[in-house]
Design a protein around this motif. Sequence first.
Motif, PDB file in Angstrom:
ATOM      1  N   GLY A 131       0.801  -1.222   0.000  1.00  0.00           N
ATOM      2  CA  GLY A 131       0.000   0.000   0.000  1.00  0.00           C
ATOM      3  C   GLY A 131       0.827   1.262   0.000  1.00  0.00           C
ATOM      4  O   GLY A 131       0.307   2.356  -0.247  1.00  0.00           O
ATOM      5  N   LEU A 132       2.115   1.152   0.257  1.00  0.00           N
ATOM      6  CA  LEU A 132       2.976   2.336   0.303  1.00  0.00           C
ATOM      7  C   LEU A 132       3.052   3.041  -1.046  1.00  0.00           C
ATOM      8  O   LEU A 132       3.062   4.265  -1.111  1.00  0.00           O
ATOM      9  CB  LEU A 132       4.376   1.943   0.773  1.00  0.00           C
ATOM     10  N   GLY A 133       3.063   2.280  -2.131  1.00  0.00           N
ATOM     11  CA  GLY A 133       3.091   2.890  -3.473  1.00  0.00           C
ATOM     12  C   GLY A 133       1.840   3.711  -3.738  1.00  0.00           C
ATOM     13  O   GLY A 133       1.911   4.791  -4.326  1.00  0.00           O
ATOM     14  N   TYR A 134       0.697   3.194  -3.307  1.00  0.00           N
ATOM     15  CA  TYR A 134      -0.547   3.938  -3.471  1.00  0.00           C
ATOM     16  C   TYR A 134      -0.534   5.210  -2.633  1.00  0.00           C
ATOM     17  O   TYR A 134      -0.980   6.265  -3.076  1.00  0.00           O
ATOM     18  CB  TYR A 134      -1.746   3.068  -3.083  1.00  0.00           C
ATOM     19  N   LEU A 135      -0.022   5.105  -1.411  1.00  0.00           N
ATOM     20  CA  LEU A 135       0.073   6.285  -0.545  1.00  0.00           C
ATOM     21  C   LEU A 135       0.992   7.340  -1.154  1.00  0.00           C
ATOM     22  O   LEU A 135       0.667   8.530  -1.161  1.00  0.00           O
ATOM     23  CB  LEU A 135       0.578   5.887   0.835  1.00  0.00           C
ATOM     24  N   LEU A 136       2.120   6.901  -1.691  1.00  0.00           N
ATOM     25  CA  LEU A 136       3.042   7.843  -2.328  1.00  0.00           C
ATOM     26  C   LEU A 136       2.417   8.489  -3.559  1.00  0.00           C
ATOM     27  O   LEU A 136       2.654   9.670  -3.837  1.00  0.00           O
ATOM     28  CB  LEU A 136       4.354   7.148  -2.681  1.00  0.00           C
ATOM     29  N   ALA A 137       1.609   7.733  -4.302  1.00  0.00           N
ATOM     30  CA  ALA A 137       0.910   8.309  -5.464  1.00  0.00           C
ATOM     31  C   ALA A 137      -0.111   9.350  -5.007  1.00  0.00           C
ATOM     32  O   ALA A 137      -0.279  10.378  -5.658  1.00  0.00           O
ATOM     33  CB  ALA A 137       0.238   7.215  -6.272  1.00  0.00           C
ATOM     34  N   LEU A 138      -0.786   9.090  -3.898  1.00  0.00           N
ATOM     35  CA  LEU A 138      -1.735  10.066  -3.376  1.00  0.00           C
ATOM     36  C   LEU A 138      -1.027  11.350  -2.932  1.00  0.00           C
ATOM     37  O   LEU A 138      -1.488  12.453  -3.210  1.00  0.00           O
ATOM     38  CB  LEU A 138      -2.528   9.480  -2.204  1.00  0.00           C
ATOM     39  N   ILE A 139       0.098  11.183  -2.255  1.00  0.00           N
ATOM     40  CA  ILE A 139       0.831  12.350  -1.760  1.00  0.00           C
ATOM     41  C   ILE A 139       1.574  13.072  -2.874  1.00  0.00           C
ATOM     42  O   ILE A 139       1.576  14.305  -2.929  1.00  0.00           O
ATOM     43  CB  ILE A 139       1.824  11.922  -0.649  1.00  0.00           C
ATOM     44  N   GLY A 140       2.203  12.334  -3.778  1.00  0.00           N
ATOM     45  CA  GLY A 140       3.070  12.942  -4.781  1.00  0.00           C
ATOM     46  C   GLY A 140       2.395  13.328  -6.080  1.00  0.00           C
ATOM     47  O   GLY A 140       2.929  14.135  -6.833  1.00  0.00           O
ATOM     48  N   ILE A 141       1.224  12.758  -6.366  1.00  0.00           N
ATOM     49  CA  ILE A 141       0.551  13.068  -7.628  1.00  0.00           C
ATOM     50  C   ILE A 141      -0.828  13.674  -7.387  1.00  0.00           C
ATOM     51  O   ILE A 141      -1.145  14.742  -7.892  1.00  0.00           O
ATOM     52  CB  ILE A 141       0.442  11.811  -8.515  1.00  0.00           C
ATOM     53  N   SER A 142      -1.644  12.987  -6.599  1.00  0.00           N
ATOM     54  CA  SER A 142      -3.031  13.419  -6.430  1.00  0.00           C
ATOM     55  C   SER A 142      -3.144  14.747  -5.682  1.00  0.00           C
ATOM     56  O   SER A 142      -3.914  15.618  -6.088  1.00  0.00           O
ATOM     57  CB  SER A 142      -3.825  12.334  -5.705  1.00  0.00           C
ATOM     58  N   ALA A 143      -2.401  14.894  -4.591  1.00  0.00           N
ATOM     59  CA  ALA A 143      -2.491  16.129  -3.812  1.00  0.00           C
ATOM     60  C   ALA A 143      -2.015  17.352  -4.600  1.00  0.00           C
ATOM     61  O   ALA A 143      -2.744  18.359  -4.664  1.00  0.00           O
ATOM     62  CB  ALA A 143      -1.713  15.978  -2.506  1.00  0.00           C
ATOM     63  N   PRO A 144      -0.834  17.316  -5.239  1.00  0.00           N
ATOM     64  CA  PRO A 144      -0.434  18.485  -6.028  1.00  0.00           C
ATOM     65  C   PRO A 144      -1.378  18.757  -7.195  1.00  0.00           C
ATOM     66  O   PRO A 144      -1.648  19.913  -7.525  1.00  0.00           O
ATOM     67  CB  PRO A 144       0.960  18.132  -6.553  1.00  0.00           C
ATOM     68  N   TRP A 145      -1.897  17.700  -7.810  1.00  0.00           N
ATOM     69  CA  TRP A 145      -2.823  17.847  -8.930  1.00  0.00           C
ATOM     70  C   TRP A 145      -4.096  18.551  -8.480  1.00  0.00           C
ATOM     71  O   TRP A 145      -4.551  19.504  -9.123  1.00  0.00           O
ATOM     72  CB  TRP A 145      -3.137  16.473  -9.482  1.00  0.00           C
ATOM     73  N   GLY A 146      -4.670  18.129  -7.369  1.00  0.00           N
ATOM     74  CA  GLY A 146      -5.911  18.724  -6.880  1.00  0.00           C
ATOM     75  C   GLY A 146      -5.745  20.174  -6.466  1.00  0.00           C
ATOM     76  O   GLY A 146      -6.557  21.039  -6.816  1.00  0.00           O
ATOM     77  N   VAL A 147      -4.698  20.464  -5.718  1.00  0.00           N
ATOM     78  CA  VAL A 147      -4.455  21.841  -5.263  1.00  0.00           C
ATOM     79  C   VAL A 147      -4.166  22.751  -6.457  1.00  0.00           C
ATOM     80  O   VAL A 147      -4.699  23.862  -6.549  1.00  0.00           O
ATOM     81  CB  VAL A 147      -3.287  21.863  -4.244  1.00  0.00           C
ATOM     82  N   ALA A 148      -3.351  22.292  -7.370  1.00  0.00           N
ATOM     83  CA  ALA A 148      -3.004  23.105  -8.536  1.00  0.00           C
ATOM     84  C   ALA A 148      -4.196  23.330  -9.439  1.00  0.00           C
ATOM     85  O   ALA A 148      -4.367  24.413  -9.998  1.00  0.00           O
ATOM     86  CB  ALA A 148      -1.873  22.437  -9.316  1.00  0.00           C
ATOM     87  N   ALA A 149      -5.046  22.312  -9.591  1.00  0.00           N
ATOM     88  CA  ALA A 149      -6.239  22.468 -10.421  1.00  0.00           C
ATOM     89  C   ALA A 149      -7.168  23.518  -9.828  1.00  0.00           C
ATOM     90  O   ALA A 149      -7.747  24.337 -10.554  1.00  0.00           O
ATOM     91  CB  ALA A 149      -6.961  21.135 -10.566  1.00  0.00           C
ATOM     92  N   LEU A 150      -7.310  23.505  -8.534  1.00  0.00           N
ATOM     93  CA  LEU A 150      -8.148  24.510  -7.870  1.00  0.00           C
ATOM     94  C   LEU A 150      -7.573  25.911  -8.042  1.00  0.00           C
ATOM     95  O   LEU A 150      -8.289  26.842  -8.425  1.00  0.00           O
ATOM     96  CB  LEU A 150      -8.282  24.168  -6.387  1.00  0.00           C
ATOM     97  N   ILE A 151      -6.294  26.062  -7.820  1.00  0.00           N
ATOM     98  CA  ILE A 151      -5.643  27.364  -7.956  1.00  0.00           C
ATOM     99  C   ILE A 151      -5.688  27.855  -9.403  1.00  0.00           C
ATOM    100  O   ILE A 151      -6.094  28.982  -9.680  1.00  0.00           O
ATOM    101  CB  ILE A 151      -4.181  27.294  -7.460  1.00  0.00           C
ATOM    102  N   GLY A 152      -5.272  27.011 -10.336  1.00  0.00           N
ATOM    103  CA  GLY A 152      -5.248  27.403 -11.745  1.00  0.00           C
ATOM    104  C   GLY A 152      -6.628  27.715 -12.284  1.00  0.00           C
ATOM    105  O   GLY A 152      -6.815  28.694 -13.019  1.00  0.00           O
ATOM    106  N   GLY A 153      -7.616  26.905 -11.930  1.00  0.00           N
ATOM    107  CA  GLY A 153      -8.980  27.139 -12.399  1.00  0.00           C
ATOM    108  C   GLY A 153      -9.563  28.440 -11.868  1.00  0.00           C
ATOM    109  O   GLY A 153     -10.188  29.206 -12.615  1.00  0.00           O
ATOM    110  N   LEU A 154      -9.350  28.698 -10.587  1.00  0.00           N
ATOM    111  CA  LEU A 154      -9.887  29.932  -9.996  1.00  0.00           C
ATOM    112  C   LEU A 154      -9.210  31.179 -10.562  1.00  0.00           C
ATOM    113  O   LEU A 154      -9.887  32.169 -10.863  1.00  0.00           O
ATOM    114  CB  LEU A 154      -9.739  29.891  -8.476  1.00  0.00           C
ATOM    115  N   ILE A 155      -7.903  31.136 -10.704  1.00  0.00           N
ATOM    116  CA  ILE A 155      -7.193  32.299 -11.254  1.00  0.00           C
ATOM    117  C   ILE A 155      -7.573  32.510 -12.713  1.00  0.00           C
ATOM    118  O   ILE A 155      -7.806  33.635 -13.158  1.00  0.00           O
ATOM    119  CB  ILE A 155      -5.668  32.140 -11.083  1.00  0.00           C
TER     120      ILE A 155
END
Length: 95
Positions: free
Chosen positions: A60-84
């Motif tokens: 499960g560590l690979g999935y956790l790393l994917a959530l932290i390293g890919i999903s979290a930056p993707w979600g935050v950046a999508a929110l920021i980029g879309g709003l701006i």
Amino acid sequence: MNETIILFGVPTAVFVASVFVTFQLGKNKKGAALVGVGAVWLAFTVFMFFGMQNANGWDGLGYLLALIGISAPWGVAALIGGLIGWAKYEKAIDA
């Protein structure tokens, strides 16, 4: 060296790409495309959570790393980029 690229390069690249794409979509008022990007992000996140739940031991560590390293930056950046981008469109219309 390779660990540093993976640790910092991948999340940074995901963040920058997501900000750029969602900013352009927001600036051009492509609401359906923004919803599509959000749906793909949600599907990826849900898949990672289910994968982590069904993994045994350290798998499960690979999935956790994917959530932290890919999903979290993707979600935050999508929110920021879309709003701006959406805000930039509004300013262009008012001018």
